[in-house]
Structure formats: C-alpha cells, structure tokens
Design an enzyme around this catalytic site. Structure first.
Site, short mmCIF file in Angstrom:
data_model
loop_
_atom_site.label_atom_id
_atom_site.label_comp_id
_atom_site.label_asym_id
_atom_site.label_seq_id
_atom_site.Cartn_x
_atom_site.Cartn_y
_atom_site.Cartn_z
N GLU A 168 0.57 -1.18 0.29
CA GLU A 168 -0.39 -0.31 -0.09
C GLU A 168 0.78 1.10 -0.11
O GLU A 168 0.47 2.01 0.65
CB GLU A 168 -0.99 -0.20 1.02
N GLU A 267 -4.58 -9.66 1.18
CA GLU A 267 -5.39 -9.59 2.81
C GLU A 267 -7.31 -9.58 2.57
O GLU A 267 -6.91 -9.03 1.32
CB GLU A 267 -4.93 -7.55 3.36
#
Ligand SMILES: *[C@@H]1O[C@H](CO)[C@@H](O)[C@H](O)[C@H]1NC(C)=O
Ligand SMILES: *[C@@H]1O[C@H](CO)[C@@H](O)[C@H](O)[C@H]1NC(C)=O
Ligand SMILES: *[C@@H]1O[C@H](CO)[C@@H](O)[C@H](O)[C@H]1NC(C)=O
Length: 558
Positions: A168, A267
């Site tokens: 990210e 995730e």
C-alpha cells in the site's frame, strides 16, 4: 476453543505431521499468470497474515494507524512451534509476514513451517525509515541494502514463496509514487536473478477505484519480464458478511480477467458483521475465480483491533504458551478445509506472460514511465567522503533527526541562494536528482556542505547544533564532487550488497505476548511515515513541485 500446547506436545504434533510427509516442501514457481508446484500441480495460496501488531502511535499524519515498531514472528521458534499445528489444522499453506529483522536467526521457525508444508510471503519493508515513504519517496541505498540483506538471510530457506517490495505504498491520491515501487521490483528481480533464485517478487496494493487500482496493477506488470512484478496482491475487504461473488467480487474479477501475472488477495476478511463466515474463501478458491486468482491471505492470525473491529482470529496467553481461537477461526478452518480449487489449467498449457506497453500518465494516474535509477552505494559513499561538511549524528537513533535537519538545512540553503533539487525526485515528471538514490545521511551531508560552502566556509555554518563536522580532507565543492562521484546518475544495473552486513544475532527468546496495540483498517501497512518525511516537505518547497504533504514544513519559499 482453548488449545494449550506445551512445547513437547507441539513437537509431537509436528513429528506426527512429518511422518506422513517426509519429502521436502515442493518448489513453487510461476508459469504465466499461475503458480505451480514442481510436480505440475497448480498452487493456490490458502493463507493467513502472521504478525503481531507493533506499536501504533496515533497522529495527524498517521491516518492508516501504521505501527512504528514490530515483532519479527519468524524469530520466535517457540511461538512458531506453538502455532504450526493450528495452522495445519486450518489447511493453511502460506503465511504472510510483514516485517522481519535480518539480524535475528530464523532457522527454527522457517524449518518448523517448511516441515509442515507452509510457505512464507515476506514483506521486505520495515516500519518508519525502512520503507518507501509516501511523503518522502525515494528508492535509495539504505532501503535497497535492507531489502538485499533480508533476501540474503532468507535465501537458505526452501519455503520462501515471494518477497513483497511494498504494501500500500501507492494510494489513489499518490499515484506518482508508482515509479519508486517499480524501480524496487526491477532491482530486486535483478538481484534474485543474479543469485539464480526464482523466488517471486510481489507488491500488495490497496483496493480502490479501478481508474488507479487497475492502472497501477498494469504499470507494475508492464514492460518486460525484468521490470515486472511476478505477483500482484490486492488487499480486498469488499466481501462483508453473507455476501456473494456477484455482490462483492465480480466487478474486480472482470477487471483482472486479462491480467498477465499472478494475482491473489494479499489481505482479505471484512469484519463488519462478526463472526466472519469466510464464505469468500469458498468463492476465491473455486473455479468461479481460479482463472484469475491464486488464493489469498486471510487477515489476521494475531490480534489486530481497529475501530472497525477485531481482525485477529486467536489470542495468545500472557505467558505466550497457549492459544485461544475464536469463532472466526473455526469458520476459516471449515472453509479452508472444504475448498478444492481446480488443478487447471495444466502447467503445459498455461500461456507464458506477455508484457504490454506501460500505461501512460493521466489525471487519475500520475506516474511517469521513467523510473528512478538503481541506488548506487559506492557512488554515494564516494560522495560522502568528498564532502566538506558531514553529518555526524550524536545518536545512533538518528532517523528522526536526519529528516528534521534536511528540512532545516534546505531552508537555510534556499535562503543562501542554493537548492535541494539534487537530493529529491518526482515520480510524476520522472526527474530524479543526482543524489536521489543516496542514503538520507548522505543527502543531508550534501545539503550541509552546500550551505557551508555558500557561506564562505564559516565554521558556524557547519555545526547544525552539533550534528555536523568539517571534513578538512574535502577537495572539491559539493556539486563538483557529486558530478565526479555520481557520474551516471540514471544508470540501472544489477545491485550487489556491499559487504557491511552484520551477522545474525541469537534467536529471540521472548514469548509472544497477547494482544498488541491496534491496527488501523485491516491492513498493517508499513509503507508509511518516513522519518525523513520532512525532507520532502522541504524539497517540495525548494523545487516548487506538487505538494504531497507540507504538514511539517518549517519554512516556505517565496
Ligand atoms: C533507520 O534509522 C536507523 C537509525 O535511527 C538506522 O540504524 C537504520 O539503518 C535506518 N534504516 C534505513 C533503511 O535507513
Ligand atoms: C528514537 O527516537 C525517537 C524520536 O526521538 C523515539 O520516539 C524513539 O523511541 C527512539 N527509539 C529508540 C530505539 O531509542
Ligand atoms: C541535532 O539536530 C537535532 C534536530 O534539529 C537537534 O534536536 C539536536 O539538538 C541537534 N544536536 C545534537 C547534538 O543532537
């Protein structure tokens, strides 16, 4: 459910497992967009995130509540032994670990997991200054060295599936950071290749609007084998409660239908209505999605609480010896136990990847196609030694100070008519300063030297409140030294690790305690806040570039 495992019991459990699987863990490699074991069986990630949460310090510039410390879960052999039987019971074949300490010994945990048929996906970044920072992006020698040192330490293990070069890092409003991630992937791939390693190189992306999400995915996998990631991870929490493929995944699935490398969910596990049902695992690991996805990583084994809820599926007793599982966990065990993803396509009929033209910049995706150069430690060291005023930190814990001093140093230099352009870079224009790949300490020495020289080498100009000293051996002015030492500032090459890496220390003997601090969303991203944050703030001012974050800028340019 409380599972209390005394070490002896845990060892017995692992031994029992070994009796039925005496062979070494199969190697997993990529053919085109799919993963295969060396016997040709398609490999799907039935994974779980495996890292206790570090300390989170809430602040205005920590929106993601990213931790600033970490506990290396692969350096606590007793804990790995404690957990492995549970992981096996859940049919888990992969754990994702977000931060590891290359100075620790990982032999015990890596063997425990390997013997149990469990692979690891290892993120190379570390909290704070060990990652490509969103506010002060740079692909520099210090981060490269950290990545290479970790790779070297893990190269002896047979159950490393992939290394992630970032988590990210690129957000919807910071797409100009993408070139730094692509440069990291390029250099790590070259390094692995030079070591004859075919461990996969991955990136874990935040979910978001396809206008940046899918363009970023394409950007990271475009161009050529040498510069493309092997493994695209999407942190996707869109399936909440009793949802369905159509309700949650189908649009994303369609957008990745023609993707060229392996894709998985790095995730997943929306917490909006606990306990989680994990029915998305059944969809993900079925023929409904297997053409596009190779499984995913459920978040998270260890406690990870946030405002949204508790993402952790077990709790650990305060003495670290026993594990209590939750209803969430039981459901995951059921779902992972029931999946039978198809063994197709056959490896022999899986198409090789093609690497398309890289996406061009747009208003929703600002990244230039020009990536930063390979950080060159030799050149940067040459420069450091040649500079007239050198940063000498008064503390070994200099990471915060260096950012503050770059910020104030650039302020002073600006007032003296100089510029910090050479230490900065801009992923939107694809312009990277001559020192952009150097360690922040070298950048700071360069700023200090320029200021010192701009003020007639007045001794007081090379003090910075006791953080700098004059180098009487300096022969040339800073810019000339930079031109001479860093002669090919845009070069890319196969990096090597300069022989300064320290040997492993003893294993961590501590226990993993119970719940740790909080995490934000589901993601324990560590791509965040660099101590040199303020350095870019200063640079941004000096260069008049688009402002990423000026929160801590202590001066402004006219
Ligand atoms: C981060 O800063 C610490 C000192 O505070 C230093 O020891 C470490 O090497 C730095 N890491 C990187 C990747 O720059
Ligand atoms: C390093 O310094 C920072 C800020 O000065 C501080 O918050 C942190 O606790 C220090 N870390 C260590 C290991 O001393
Ligand atoms: C070094 O710089 C930091 C940051 O500006 C400052 O707090 C500190 O007092 C300076 N001097 C020493 C000896 O650390």
């Amino acid at each position: 459910m409380l599972v209390s495992l005394r070490p002896a019991a845990a060892v017995a459990a692992v031994t029992a497992l070994l009796a039925t699987s005496v062979n070494a863990i199969p190697k997993v490699t990529r053919t085109g967009r799919y993963l295969y074991q060396d016997d040709g069986t398609r490999f799907y990630i039935r994974g779980i995130a495996y890292q206790e949460q570090g300390e989170v310090v809430a602040s205005a510039d920590n929106n993601f509540l990213e931790p600033s410390t970490y506990i290396d879960p692969l350096a606590i052999p007793d804990a790995c032994t404690r957990d492995v039987a549970l992981l096996k019971q859940a049919n888990i074949n992969t754990i994702r670990v977000y931060s590891v300490d290359s100075s620790l010994n990982h032999d015990g945990c890596m063997k425990t997991f390997s013997d149990a048929g469990i692979y690891t996906i290892i993120d190379l970044a570390l909290p704070l200054n060990g990652s490509i920072a969103r506010d002060a992006p740079s692909w520099s020698t210090n981060i490269l060295d950290q990545y290479l040192t970790t790779i070297d330490v893990f190269s002896k293990y047979d159950n490393v599936l992939a290394y992630n070069v970032g988590n990210e890092v690129v957000l919807g409003d910071s797409t100009q950071l993408a070139p730094y991630v692509k440069a990291a992937a390029r250099d790590i791939k070259a390094y692995l290749k030079s070591k004859s390693s075919n461990i996969l190189v991955g990136y874990a992306a935040i979910n978001g609007a396809s206008g940046f999400r899918n363009v970023l995915a394409d950007y990271l996998s475009c161009g050529s084998e040498a510069t493309a990631i092997d493994l695209y991870g999407l942190n996707d929490y869109s399936w909440c409660g009793d949802s369905s493929f159509e309700g949650s995944y189908s649009a994303t699935h369609t957008q990745f239908e023609n993707y060229n490398v392996v894709a998985y969910l790095s995730e997943y596990g929306c917490i909006s209505s606990p306990p989680r049902l994990w029915t998305e695992a059944a969809a993900l690991l079925s023929s409904q999605m297997s053409d596009v996805w190779s499984g995913g990583i459920a978040f998270s084994y260890f406690p990870a609480a946030s405002a949204a809820g508790q993402f952790g599926m077990v709790t650990i007793s305060s003495d670290g010896k026993s594990v209590t599982t939750s209803a969430d966990w039981d459901k995951l065990v059921t779902e992972y136990g029931a999946v039978t993803p198809p063994n197709s396509p056959l490896q022999s009929s899986a198409a090789a990847s093609t690497y398309g033209t890289c996406p061009t910049a747009s208003t929703t995706f600002l990244a230039s196609g020009t990536t930063p150069p390979t950080p060159n430690e030799k050149d940067c060291n040459c420069l450091e030694n040649a500079l007239s005023c050198q940063f000498k930190p008064a503390t070994a814990n200099y990471s915060v100070v260096v950012g503050e001093l770059i910020n104030s140093g650039c302020g002073l230099l600006g007032q003296a008519g100089g510029s910090c352009a050479e230490i900065g870079g801009d992923g939107a224009t694809g312009v990277y300063g001559r020192l952009s790949g150097c360690d922040p300490r070298v950048k700071l020495s360069y700023v200090m030297s320029q200021y010192y020289e701009a003020t007639n080498k007045n001794a007081a100009s090379c003090s910075f409140a006791g953080n700098a000293t004059v180098n009487s051996a300096a022969s040339a002015a800073a810019p000339a030294a930079a031109t001479s030492c860093i002669a090919s500032p845009s070069a890319t090459f196969t990096p090597t690790l300069e022989a300064s890496a320290v040997g492993p220390k003893a294993s961590n003997t501590g226990t993993t305690g119970g719940s740790n601090s909080n995490t934000g969303g589901g993601s324990s991203g560590n791509s965040g806040k660099n101590s040199a944050v303020s350095s870019t703030d200063a640079l941004v001012g000096v260069l008049g570039m688009a402002v990423v974050g000026l929160a801590s800028a202590i001066w402004t340019l006219a």
